[in-house]
Write a protein that holds these residues in place. Sequence first.
Motif: not given
Length: 132
Positions: A23-48
Motif C-alpha cells: 500500500t501507499n501513504h493513503y493505506d490503499t493498494l499501489f496502482g503499479g502493484t495492481a497493474m503488475q498483478w493484472m498483467d500477470e493474470v492476463a499473461f496466465i490467461t493467454a498462455t492457458r
Amino acid sequence: MTYEEQIKKAETHVFKAIFPNTTNHYDTLFGGTAMQWMDEVAFITATRFSRQRFVTVSSDKIDFKKAIPHGTIVELIGFVHHIGRTSMQVTVEVYVEQMYEEHREKAIEGTFTFVAIDEDKNPITILKSNPA
C-alpha cells in the motif's frame, strides 16, 4: 473443444490479501502493484488459452473505479476478450471484498494485448485451425 469452451477453460482467478507492504501513504493498494498483478493474470490467461509463448504489447484503458484499502482481499479475474491472428486481448477485472463481511465490488478493470511469438521472438499465428 470449441473456442467458447477453450475461452471458458482459460479463465483465471487469483486471490490476494492487501497487506501494508503493497500500500501507499493513503493505506490503499499501489496502482503499479495492481497493474503488475493484472498483467500477470492476463499473461496466465493467454498462455492457458493457447499454450504458446506470449509477450505483452500494450495495456489499454485501466480504470481505477475504487480504492483498495489494506486489510481487504482482492480477486483478479482474467478472461479472453478477443482473438486475432497473432494477437489476443485479455480483460482483467479486480474485485475488492472485506475480510470479515460479505460485501464485494469491482474496483479495477483493464485490457491487455499480447502477441504470440516463436523461439526467435517473431509473431506467430495463435489459432491453427477451428477446433471441433
